[in-house]
Scaffold this active site. Structure first.
Site, short mmCIF file in Angstrom:
data_model
loop_
_atom_site.label_atom_id
_atom_site.label_comp_id
_atom_site.label_asym_id
_atom_site.label_seq_id
_atom_site.Cartn_x
_atom_site.Cartn_y
_atom_site.Cartn_z
N GLU A 87 0.71 -1.16 0.12
CA GLU A 87 -0.06 -0.07 0.08
C GLU A 87 0.76 1.35 -0.07
OE1 GLU A 87 -3.53 -0.08 -0.07
OE2 GLU A 87 -3.32 -2.03 -0.57
N SER A 470 -44.51 -25.31 47.82
CA SER A 470 -43.77 -25.82 49.22
C SER A 470 -42.50 -25.31 49.57
CB SER A 470 -44.00 -27.22 49.32
OG SER A 470 -45.22 -27.54 49.45
#
Length: 772
Positions: A87, A470
């Site tokens: 690049e 319960s």
């Protein structure tokens, strides 16, 4: 001549001034609305938030862009060089703009009659991506050049290159070199080879076009170009170049663990993070989130829950196969449904194709693998039967080995290394949840909120509000222990009728099974989960004391002051009731459950640290009495299956009317686990689907796996305030001084007498005399 010279000089000056003014005008025209680049000098790109277990295992990623921040020091030196060669090879020489590169690009583009090469530097590319719009115009290019030059005055070359390598898009939803290394090669950036680095460096020009997943030949050509540039510049040797060219490229992505192990847990963490830090920070901030999840516990909990829900479903009968296909479709089906071996751990669920059925069981196939399904696991499907071509659910029992007893010896030998043992399952409609907490710290070690996160993201452990039945009773008896009732108090278990003073409605509660046992001690009544005894206790001490005790224990739900609440008629969340129970498992203080232990920023700064939050609720003496009473539930009550563990365990089952909900919460000093099961749309699960039958086996299967992680530990009796006395021949703790406070609660006003009205009182007096 002199005048002509003066005129030429003046003309030249005018031209220079005019040119300067023109250039200045162009500069101010382009630079008039330039953005600042504070966000570049303080670079904070969108990053992946990583969520870890307590042992630093990654359990998930949260992100908008898949990007992981790395520094140049994290990379092999040839990686940035590969990108520079591709690049911007003069990156360390220019000052933001490379005029020679621009000229070369113009020549190449003119020669080809179109854009074949760009002249932008890496600095310009950063400016374009982060500060400017993607429009193509001369003004934008001028702005880009001006900003690039300015940026090089603010940041070092290494800082600019670091930003670029973390920011660049490299295809396949990967931003930055670390994400790309994971996506294309299944490694971290520091593990990349030169060949791999060169391939990545060839992607920025056109990530989709040069993706090796889509066009390998184009990707390979770009790789060769990058390596050639590196050789030309002198950054690699000819030997390195040739070796990289010839290196085979194997493409594989690093597995993403997100939503696989503990998806309900991860979602709970995600929701907490968004609520605390905001969605943008969570999905872009690159946080490092350390949770309390123990992967071993989590996997065991998920397997136990799925197995238990499936077992409950099987008890209601076989619904039939998921699908059925013809023999000529077998190969196409298996090819289109591959099964990875990493997902074939014991307890994992898969879909299998039945290829042969015998008395011994069934031969099955899944992906490119074969398996055997023993007949005993298929018993629930006996009425409808299993046929060749059926696609059914199965769970993995063991690693490959030949178990097909009905095949020839030769075939056994050939399949000895490829045959798996699987058990037939049925995907349930009934749902449930499990949560496991360390009562000493509040750490949530495991949490699963349903059978399948893919099917439903609703977390029934933390979001569902259901009646606990319960399993609410320990709160009632905890309040009772501080209000004149002891483990030895004798209370009538007989028919009871109650007229609500406000609504005037008549309530006739009963015990599960419809039987009554007459006078019995609190110890026995709680262990056997007698509803009528609990109701009489609640009526004796008053519902307000029970509501106050529930709130003191951290119960967050609104609880109405009605007697049915005493046997679990209020709606609670599983995790909230588990929080209340932690007070019984420790010193009387409850602890807030902790999913997240700490959070760090992307840069390693501490942004959140959780503290253990213990809230005083009941006395240590009350907690120890309750733990002792609930140990009796395991020793001789509704949870005797738990004795299989051979450890001191306390707990309570819970079942609501018509078996719509089944619960079990069991605990030791080191671990508290709660389980709930029931249909999302309230309806009966079927006769016998109680807490002890439907929920407790899930609890037990999970705890059987993890108990070995802990030494045997019993509950610690406080040194003061308690004494021991025998109740029904069992040593039980009493608040000091209360062991002689004999009490007998009959509640004749609300009692419907049994066959012999005098018998209960006489039997009650006999019990009192036997006890003390």
């Amino acid at each position: 001549m002199k005048k002509l010279l003066i005129i030429l000089v003046l003309f030249t000056l005018l031209v220079v001034v005019a040119a300067g003014m023109t250039l200045a005008g162009i500069y101010f025209w382009a630079a008039g609305d330039l953005p600042g680049f504070r966000n570049l000098t303080d670079y904070r790109p969108p990053l992946v938030t990583t969520v870890y277990s307590r042992d630093k295992e990654v359990i998930g990623y949260l992100y908008a862009e898949k990007r992981f921040l790395v520094t140049l020091a994290d990379m092999p030196d040839y990686l940035p060089k590969a990108f520079l060669a591709s690049e911007d090879s003069s990156f360390y020489q220019h000052e933001g703009v490379d005029l020679m590169a621009i000229f070369r690009a113009m020549v190449v583009n003119m020669r080809h009659g179109g854009i074949r090469q760009g002249g932008s530097t890496i600095t310009q590319q950063i400016i374009k991506r982060l500060l400017l719009t993607p429009e193509k115009s001369y003004k934008r290019k001028l702005k880009e050049a001006i900003l690039a030059y300015r940026l090089e005055r603010y940041l070092t070359k290494d800082e600019i290159l670091t930003i670029y390598l973390n920011q660049i898009y490299l295809g396949s939803k990967s931003y930055g070199v670390e994400a790309a290394a994971r996506t294309y090669f299944g490694v971290h950036v520091g593990q990349l080879t030169l060949a791999q680095a060169a391939l990545l460096a060839g992607l920025p020009q056109a990530p989709s076009r040069y993706s090796p997943f889509h066009d390998f030949s184009s990707a390979k050509a770009r790789q060769k170009y990058v390596l050639g540039r590196m050789l030309e510049i002198g950054w690699i040797t000819k030997e390195q170049h040739d070796q990289a060219i010839s290196e085979p490229l194997v493409f594989k992505s690093m597995p993403d663990p997100s939503w696989k192990v503990g998806p309900y847990y991860l979602e709970e963490v995600r929701r907490w993070l968004v609520e605390r830090f905001g969605e943008s920070t969570v999905y872009n901030g690159g946080l490092h989130v350390y949770t309390a999840m123990d992967p071993r516990h989590q996997r065991a909990a998920e397997i136990a829950l799925r197995s238990g829900l499936s077992a409950s479903s099987k008890r209601r009968g076989y619904r039939g196969p998921i699908d059925s296909i013809a023999k000529d479709e077998f190969e196409q089906y298996l090819k289109s449904h591959p099964v990875s071996e990493e997902n074939l751990y014991p307890g994992a669920w898969i879909h299998v194709l039945v290829t042969q059925v015998t008395k011994k069981g069934a031969q099955v196939r899944f992906g490119d693998k074969t398996g055997f399904m023993p007949a005993n696991t298929m018993a629930f499907a006996r009425r409808k039967g299993v046929k060749v071509g059926d696609i059914i659910a199965a769970s993995v029992e063991s690693a490959p080995k030949s178990q097909a007893e009905d095949v020839t010896a030769e075939k056994k030998k050939s399949e000895a290394s490829t045959s798996w043992v699987v058990n037939m399952e049925q995907e349930p409609i009934v749902e449930g949840a499990i949560v496991s907490i360390d009562p000493k710290s509040g750490d949530v070690l495991a949490c699963s909120g349903g059978f399948s996160f893919e099917r439903s993201q609703f977390n029934r452990a933390t979001q569902a509000e259901r009646q606990p039945g319960s399993s609410f009773k320990p709160i009632v008896f905890s309040a009772a222990m501080d209000n004149g009732i002891t483990p030895g108090t004798v209370i009538m278990d007989s028919p009871f009728v109650y007229v609500d003073p406000f609504t005037h409605k008549v309530w006739r509660p009963s015990n599960y099974g419809g039987k009554f046992l007459g006078p019995m001690t609190v110890r026995s009544a709680l262990s056997k989960s007698r509803n009528l005894v609990t109701i009489r206790v609640a009526k004796t001490i008053g519902m307000q004391k029970i509501i106050d005790r529930a709130k003191a224990l951290g119960i967050e739900a609104e609880i109405p002051p009605y007697l049915p609440v005493s046997i679990g008629a209020a709606s609670l969340k599983l995790i909230n009731l588990c929080k209340a129970y932690t007070a019984f498992a420790r010193d009387g203080s409850y602890v807030d459950p902790r999913f997240v232990l700490s959070v760090k920023s992307a840069w390693g700064e501490d942004v959140y640290t959780s503290q253990v939050t213990a809230v005083p609720a009941i006395s240590p003496q009350n907690a120890y009495i309750m733990a002792s009473l609930l140990k009796e539930v395991v020793r001789a009550g509704t949870a005797t299956r738990v004795k299989k563990l051979g450890r001191p365990i306390a707990g309570k089952t819970g079942t609501t009317n018509d078996e719509q909900d089944a619960w079990f919460i069991g605990f030791s000093p080191y671990l508290l686990t709660g389980v709930y099961i029931g249909f999302d749309q309230l309806k009966p699960m079927g006769r016998g689907e109680t807490g002890g039958r439907a929920a407790l086996p899930i609890w037990l299967n999970y705890r059987s796996v993890v108990e070995e992680d802990y030494p045997v530990e019993d509950f610690h009796m406080p040194q003061e305030g308690l004494t021991i006395a025998n109740v029904d021949g069992i040593p039980m703790p009493f608040l000091k001084g209360s062991e002689q406070a004999l009490a007998y609660i009959d509640d004749e006003e609300n009692r419907i007498d049994m066959a012999d009205p005098n018998a209960p009182l006489a039997r009650g007096e006999d019990l009192l005399r036997q006890m003390f």
